[in-house]
Scaffold this motif. Structure first.
Motif, PDB file in Angstrom:
ATOM      1  N   ILE A 173       0.834  -1.205   0.000  1.00 25.26           N
ATOM      2  CA  ILE A 173       0.000   0.000   0.000  1.00 25.26           C
ATOM      3  C   ILE A 173       0.865   1.249   0.000  1.00 25.26           C
ATOM      4  CG2 ILE A 173      -1.634   1.330   1.386  1.00 25.26           C
ATOM      5  CD1 ILE A 173      -2.889  -1.265   2.268  1.00 25.26           C
ATOM      6  N   LEU A 174       1.929   1.251   0.812  1.00 20.49           N
ATOM      7  CA  LEU A 174       2.808   2.421   0.891  1.00 20.49           C
ATOM      8  C   LEU A 174       3.444   2.719  -0.460  1.00 20.49           C
ATOM      9  CD1 LEU A 174       4.321   4.562   2.604  1.00 20.49           C
ATOM     10  CD2 LEU A 174       6.053   2.819   3.028  1.00 20.49           C
ATOM     11  N   GLU A 175       3.978   1.703  -1.107  1.00 18.19           N
ATOM     12  CA  GLU A 175       4.626   1.920  -2.407  1.00 18.19           C
ATOM     13  C   GLU A 175       3.613   2.346  -3.465  1.00 18.19           C
ATOM     14  OE1 GLU A 175       6.673  -1.693  -3.222  1.00 18.19           O
ATOM     15  OE2 GLU A 175       8.328  -1.279  -1.829  1.00 18.19           O
ATOM     16  N   THR A 176       2.378   1.835  -3.362  1.00 20.51           N
ATOM     17  CA  THR A 176       1.332   2.273  -4.290  1.00 20.51           C
ATOM     18  C   THR A 176       0.980   3.738  -4.068  1.00 20.51           C
ATOM     19  OG1 THR A 176       0.401   0.034  -4.361  1.00 20.51           O
ATOM     20  CG2 THR A 176      -1.025   1.845  -5.055  1.00 20.51           C
ATOM     21  N   VAL A 177       0.855   4.130  -2.805  1.00 20.91           N
ATOM     22  CA  VAL A 177       0.531   5.520  -2.481  1.00 20.91           C
ATOM     23  C   VAL A 177       1.629   6.458  -2.976  1.00 20.91           C
ATOM     24  CG1 VAL A 177       0.308   7.142  -0.564  1.00 20.91           C
ATOM     25  CG2 VAL A 177      -0.982   5.018  -0.535  1.00 20.91           C
ATOM     26  N   VAL A 178       2.878   6.103  -2.720  1.00 11.78           N
ATOM     27  CA  VAL A 178       3.990   6.978  -3.103  1.00 11.78           C
ATOM     28  C   VAL A 178       4.100   7.079  -4.620  1.00 11.78           C
ATOM     29  CG1 VAL A 178       6.487   7.263  -2.988  1.00 11.78           C
ATOM     30  CG2 VAL A 178       5.231   6.538  -0.962  1.00 11.78           C
ATOM     31  N   SER A 179       3.909   5.966  -5.312  1.00 11.89           N
ATOM     32  CA  SER A 179       4.026   5.990  -6.776  1.00 11.89           C
ATOM     33  C   SER A 179       2.928   6.816  -7.434  1.00 11.89           C
ATOM     34  CB  SER A 179       3.997   4.563  -7.322  1.00 11.89           C
ATOM     35  OG  SER A 179       2.753   3.942  -7.025  1.00 11.89           O
ATOM     36  N   ASN A 180       1.807   7.006  -6.736  1.00  7.50           N
ATOM     37  CA  ASN A 180       0.698   7.779  -7.304  1.00  7.50           C
ATOM     38  C   ASN A 180       0.625   9.198  -6.766  1.00  7.50           C
ATOM     39  OD1 ASN A 180      -1.177   5.905  -9.054  1.00  7.50           O
ATOM     40  ND2 ASN A 180      -0.573   4.671  -7.298  1.00  7.50           N
ATOM     41  N   LEU A 181       1.597   9.616  -5.972  1.00  6.02           N
ATOM     42  CA  LEU A 181       1.623  11.004  -5.515  1.00  6.02           C
ATOM     43  C   LEU A 181       1.966  11.926  -6.677  1.00  6.02           C
ATOM     44  CD1 LEU A 181       3.471  10.769  -2.073  1.00  6.02           C
ATOM     45  CD2 LEU A 181       1.091  11.383  -2.449  1.00  6.02           C
ATOM     46  N   PRO A 182       1.222  12.980  -6.881  1.00  9.18           N
ATOM     47  CA  PRO A 182       1.570  13.929  -7.957  1.00  9.18           C
ATOM     48  C   PRO A 182       2.917  14.592  -7.687  1.00  9.18           C
ATOM     49  CG  PRO A 182      -0.688  14.276  -7.179  1.00  9.18           C
ATOM     50  CD  PRO A 182      -0.032  13.346  -6.200  1.00  9.18           C
ATOM     51  N   HIS A 183       3.591  14.925  -8.747  1.00 10.09           N
ATOM     52  CA  HIS A 183       4.893  15.572  -8.609  1.00 10.09           C
ATOM     53  C   HIS A 183       4.769  17.051  -8.256  1.00 10.09           C
ATOM     54  CE1 HIS A 183       6.868  11.999 -10.103  1.00 10.09           C
ATOM     55  NE2 HIS A 183       6.077  11.992 -11.169  1.00 10.09           N
ATOM     56  N   GLU A 184       3.592  17.627  -8.461  1.00 12.43           N
ATOM     57  CA  GLU A 184       3.415  19.038  -8.160  1.00 12.43           C
ATOM     58  C   GLU A 184       3.415  19.269  -6.656  1.00 12.43           C
ATOM     59  OE1 GLU A 184       1.509  17.259 -10.012  1.00 12.43           O
ATOM     60  OE2 GLU A 184       1.588  18.048 -12.054  1.00 12.43           O
ATOM     61  N   LYS A 185       3.792  20.492  -6.272  1.00  6.50           N
ATOM     62  CA  LYS A 185       3.789  20.876  -4.864  1.00  6.50           C
ATOM     63  C   LYS A 185       2.371  21.149  -4.412  1.00  6.50           C
ATOM     64  CE  LYS A 185       5.660  24.422  -1.747  1.00  6.50           C
ATOM     65  NZ  LYS A 185       6.533  25.603  -1.647  1.00  6.50           N
ATOM     66  N   ASN A 186       1.979  20.567  -3.275  1.00 13.52           N
ATOM     67  CA  ASN A 186       0.631  20.758  -2.766  1.00 13.52           C
ATOM     68  C   ASN A 186       0.479  22.148  -2.179  1.00 13.52           C
ATOM     69  OD1 ASN A 186      -1.607  20.496  -0.565  1.00 13.52           O
ATOM     70  ND2 ASN A 186      -1.867  18.720  -1.888  1.00 13.52           N
ATOM     71  N   LEU A 187      -0.731  22.710  -2.322  1.00 10.44           N
ATOM     72  CA  LEU A 187      -0.993  24.050  -1.803  1.00 10.44           C
ATOM     73  C   LEU A 187      -0.973  24.070  -0.282  1.00 10.44           C
ATOM     74  CD1 LEU A 187      -3.839  25.143  -4.237  1.00 10.44           C
ATOM     75  CD2 LEU A 187      -1.404  25.658  -4.388  1.00 10.44           C
ATOM     76  N   ASN A 188      -1.455  23.004   0.335  1.00 11.06           N
ATOM     77  CA  ASN A 188      -1.453  22.916   1.793  1.00 11.06           C
ATOM     78  C   ASN A 188      -0.123  22.317   2.238  1.00 11.06           C
ATOM     79  OD1 ASN A 188      -2.211  22.972   4.420  1.00 11.06           O
ATOM     80  ND2 ASN A 188      -3.938  21.563   4.211  1.00 11.06           N
ATOM     81  N   SER A 189       0.966  23.045   1.980  1.00 11.11           N
ATOM     82  CA  SER A 189       2.298  22.465   2.030  1.00 11.11           C
ATOM     83  C   SER A 189       2.718  22.045   3.429  1.00 11.11           C
ATOM     84  CB  SER A 189       3.314  23.475   1.462  1.00 11.11           C
ATOM     85  OG  SER A 189       2.986  23.796   0.147  1.00 11.11           O
ATOM     86  N   ALA A 212      10.988  -0.288   2.611  1.00  6.83           N
ATOM     87  CA  ALA A 212      10.417  -0.131   1.280  1.00  6.83           C
ATOM     88  C   ALA A 212      11.524  -0.026   0.239  1.00  6.83           C
ATOM     89  CB  ALA A 212       9.519   1.108   1.237  1.00  6.83           C
ATOM     90  N   SER A 213      11.134  -0.085  -1.003  1.00  7.40           N
ATOM     91  CA  SER A 213      12.116  -0.056  -2.087  1.00  7.40           C
ATOM     92  C   SER A 213      12.862   1.275  -2.120  1.00  7.40           C
ATOM     93  CB  SER A 213      11.413  -0.288  -3.429  1.00  7.40           C
ATOM     94  OG  SER A 213      10.501   0.761  -3.704  1.00  7.40           O
ATOM     95  N   GLU A 214      14.034   1.239  -2.696  1.00  5.71           N
ATOM     96  CA  GLU A 214      14.851   2.452  -2.781  1.00  5.71           C
ATOM     97  C   GLU A 214      14.171   3.510  -3.640  1.00  5.71           C
ATOM     98  OE1 GLU A 214      19.434   3.765  -3.979  1.00  5.71           O
ATOM     99  OE2 GLU A 214      18.796   1.669  -4.062  1.00  5.71           O
ATOM    100  N   ALA A 215      13.489   3.073  -4.690  1.00  3.21           N
ATOM    101  CA  ALA A 215      12.773   4.026  -5.552  1.00  3.21           C
ATOM    102  C   ALA A 215      11.671   4.735  -4.774  1.00  3.21           C
ATOM    103  CB  ALA A 215      12.194   3.302  -6.760  1.00  3.21           C
ATOM    104  N   CYS A 216      11.001   4.005  -3.896  1.00  2.00           N
ATOM    105  CA  CYS A 216       9.932   4.598  -3.082  1.00  2.00           C
ATOM    106  C   CYS A 216      10.504   5.666  -2.159  1.00  2.00           C
ATOM    107  CB  CYS A 216       9.235   3.511  -2.292  1.00  2.00           C
ATOM    108  SG  CYS A 216       8.001   4.095  -1.112  1.00  2.00           S
ATOM    109  N   ARG A 217      11.604   5.368  -1.480  1.00  2.00           N
ATOM    110  CA  ARG A 217      12.189   6.336  -0.550  1.00  2.00           C
ATOM    111  C   ARG A 217      12.776   7.537  -1.297  1.00  2.00           C
ATOM    112  NH1 ARG A 217      15.681   2.260   3.114  1.00  2.00           N
ATOM    113  NH2 ARG A 217      15.726   1.161   1.134  1.00  2.00           N
ATOM    114  N   ASN A 218      13.398   7.285  -2.436  1.00  2.00           N
ATOM    115  CA  ASN A 218      13.952   8.398  -3.214  1.00  2.00           C
ATOM    116  C   ASN A 218      12.845   9.336  -3.699  1.00  2.00           C
ATOM    117  OD1 ASN A 218      16.539   7.419  -2.887  1.00  2.00           O
ATOM    118  ND2 ASN A 218      16.566   6.347  -4.851  1.00  2.00           N
ATOM    119  N   SER A 219      11.714   8.762  -4.091  1.00  2.00           N
ATOM    120  CA  SER A 219      10.599   9.589  -4.542  1.00  2.00           C
ATOM    121  C   SER A 219      10.065  10.459  -3.404  1.00  2.00           C
ATOM    122  CB  SER A 219       9.484   8.700  -5.094  1.00  2.00           C
ATOM    123  OG  SER A 219       8.367   9.457  -5.484  1.00  2.00           O
ATOM    124  N   LEU A 220       9.972   9.892  -2.206  1.00  2.99           N
ATOM    125  CA  LEU A 220       9.518  10.665  -1.054  1.00  2.99           C
ATOM    126  C   LEU A 220      10.500  11.779  -0.713  1.00  2.99           C
ATOM    127  CD1 LEU A 220       8.047   7.993   1.394  1.00  2.99           C
ATOM    128  CD2 LEU A 220       6.855   9.944   0.420  1.00  2.99           C
TER     129      LEU A 220
END
Length: 652
Positions: free
Chosen positions: A291-307, A326-334
């Protein structure tokens, strides 16, 4: 069926109490239904064909010669039908059977999909019987489900146990399209963030677009984001992918995945203090990781307004990713997404514990260093993009010291002060991390000086060369008078650093005195000018001015009195500064004699200042750092005696 004809359930058997014995038995999963042929055959083509086929076989079998049978065995010769994969299970068949008997039942977003699939399975079409189950369910889906966002989500949830028939009938796809359409037309101002309980409770009081009172659980206390989080992961991934393909507002997508992560990953939100409900089961680590890796992979790249809130939640995801490995790609994306909005983080967010045995430090310094690197890379890219425009507008001057950079500089200095007390933090890592910030990130070096002081205090075994290297991070010209005063008396600093601090403190005081003298002279000239104007008016014998003219004279006299008082205060401060400068000169002389004992003094040069400049390897600029008014007053005994001597003249 009359009102006296009611169905009843006994154990795993279901009976229709019409007063007539049942003549057909239908088995669905582990439930046995004792029913009657005629009501079923009148609505279902499939049951009609099965019953007709069995009756024909029974007639054929009855014409064959057979032995005499007991009456009980003859009674048992009734139709028997078994459905092993009935869509919706025994519950759906029970509702379909009630429909065949004419029992009034209430359709809802939660049961309409299973009834639609049951009608398709039993072939309950309009061609076979008027006002049949398929037409009724299709009408309800079109008029009630697809016109409401909340109802569409509930029906979509019910489709999870109806695959693949719900896909074949297009129910799943239609519900997904309805959710996307209704969500895209919703007011973005209504989107809450699933971290602050206050925000969540406030958002629940709002009537969301497309959700009526009948379609909301617990009245106005349920958000459609929470309904969406009830979906299982495969269907949720399918919905999010459809949202991205439809180019839905990234803020909506991000809020959806954050709600989903908060529901199924314990501890992802450190601000949440609500215990898990008894109905919610804790998933395994493997499921949480998926679930965590799915959530991170679907996070938009844009900056959220409620930063600020989003950044806190992203750090919670990062901590959980480290715990679940978690995978290295997941942590790097975060880390990259956090770096894009690092100025919104707090010191508590940066204190990510180190979960690896390879790291000797208490906190994951490497992780924060990578996050800072992402921020600096993004900052540099944005500066390059606007550099041409800035040169045209500002005549070649680019505003490198932005508020975001200043906030990050203050944040990193606070983080350095926090990790400096770690005995396992090597001086090389501390130095490398401290110099990673550009010069424009710090207006003053007071925060960095505090971190250096804490590090030297926690590492008393450092060699002299390491101590001088750590102190080399400081720019003495960017220290305020308070920091200079503290550093001049700090025994943990190397001697060379103390001499530098004393020298620049003296320069600051000298320039402060010069500015005070200039201000005092300016105030005196204003007072003299006002007095001269008053005498000219009196000597000229001009008539008294009336109205606004007399008010102007009073205002000038009041300004003159205020200026005189300010001059007295400035003279008092100037005398105090002179005393401080004399004390610094004596301290510098003493320090010079100590240095001469340690190192051989230069035989040639331009006096002690030139010799000191050569030894320290720096060029002194006539630049004064800003200081607070409290920095002007010193509590040393010598200065107190001077203040007592000047006090009468001040009152005069």
């Amino acid at each position: 069926m009359s009102s006296s004809e009611k169905p009843s359930s006994k154990g795993q058997a279901w009976f229709c109490t019409t007063g007539l014995p049942s003549d057909i038995v239908v088995e669905v999963d582990d439930m046995t239904f004792h029913l009657h042929k005629f009501p079923l055959m009148s609505k279902s083509r499939k049951l009609h064909d099965l019953i007709t086929q069995q009756e024909a076989e029974a007639i054929t079998h009855s014409t064959l010669p057979r032995e005499e049978e007991d009456e009980d065995e003859i009674v048992e010769e009734q139709c028997h039908v078994a459905f092993t994969e009935f869509p919706g299970g025994s519950e759906a068949f029970e509702m379909a059977a009630k429909f065949c008997y004419g029992v009034k039942m209430e359709l809802s977003p939660s049961n309409v999909a299973s009834l639609r699939c049951a009608g398709e399975f039993l072939d309950m079409t309009e061609d076979y019987s008027e006002d049949n189950l398929i037409s009724k369910t299709e009408k309800y889906i079109s008029q009630h489900v697809l016109k409401s966002l909340g109802n569409s989500i509930k029906t979509l949830k019910s489709c999870e146990r109806l695959f693949p028939m719900s896909d074949d009938l297009g129910i799943t796809e239609r519900c997904i399209d309805s959710v996307i359409s209704r969500a895209s037309s919703a007011d973005p101002a209504l989107f809450g963030w699933p971290v602050s309980e206050a925000i969540a409770s406030a958002s629940k009081q709002i009537l969301w677009n497309g959700i009526d009172d009948a379609g909301r659980r617990n009245g106005a206390g349920e958000s459609w984001f929470e309904d969406l989080a009830l979906l299982r992961l495969p269907l949720f991934k399918r919905l999010i992918l459809a949202m991205r393909d439809a180019e839905l507002n990234p803020e909506i997508i991000e809020t959806c995945v954050m709600y989903y992560a908060k529901k199924y990953i314990p501890g992802v939100s450190r601000s949440s203090r609500k215990p898990l409900s008894s109905s919610s089961s804790v998933l395994s680590e493997t499921e949480q990781k998926e679930i965590l890796e799915t959530v991170v992979s679907n996070l938009p790249h844009e900056k959220n307004l409620n930063s600020s809130t989003a950044t806190r939640f992203l750090f919670g995801l990062l901590r959980t990713a480290n715990i679940l490995n978690a995978s290295e790609a997941c942590r790097n994306s975060l880390e990259k997404k956090i770096g894009l909005q690092l100025e919104e983080a707090t010191l508590d967010d940066l204190l990510v514990p180190s979960y690896s045995y390879l790291n000797e430090t208490l906190y994951d310094v490497d992780c924060v260093e990578r996050i800072l690197s992402h921020f600096l890379n993004d900052f540099e890219a944005r500066n390059v993009a606007v550099e041409t425009v800035a040169e045209v507008i500002e005549g070649g001057e680019t505003a490198a010291r932005t508020p975001a950079m200043m906030l990050v500089g203050k944040l990193i200095d606070g983080y350095l002060s926090e990790i400096a007390s770690d005995a396992n933090l090597k001086p090389e890592r501390f130095y490398k991390f401290a110099i990673s910030l550009p010069d424009q990130a710090r207006l003053f070096d007071d925060g960095l000086y505090r971190a250096v002081d804490v590090y030297l205090k926690a590492h008393p075994w450092l060699s002299e060369s390491d101590r001088e290297k750590i102190c080399g991070l400081l720019d003495c010209q960017k220290l305020t008078l308070e920091a200079c005063t503290h550093a001049a008396q700090n025994e943990r600093l190397p001697l060379r650093a103390v001499v530098q601090v004393l020298f620049f403190e003296q320069l600051q005081l000298r320039h402060a005195i010069a500015e005070t003298l200039i201000a005092a002279e300016t105030g005196t000239e204003i007072g003299r000018h006002s007095a001269a104007l008053g005498r000219e008016e009196e000597d000229g014998g001009e008539p008294l001015r009336l109205g606004f003219e007399s008010e102007d004279v009073q205002e000038e006299n009041s300004t003159w009195r205020v200026t005189v008082r300010e001059n007295q205060v400035l003279r008092f401060d100037m005398d105090s500064m002179r005393t401080r400068v004399h004390q610094l000169e004596r301290e510098c002389s003493s320090m010079k004699r100590v240095i001469e004992k340690i190192e051989k003094p230069a035989t040639h040069g331009g006096g002690w200042r030139a010799s000191l400049g050569k030894k320290l390897g720096c060029k002194f600029k006539t630049q004064v750092c800003d200081s607070h008014q409290s920095a002007v007053v010193d509590t040393r005994k010598g200065r107190q005696r001077n203040s007592q001597q000047q006090q009468p003249s001040h009152h005069e």
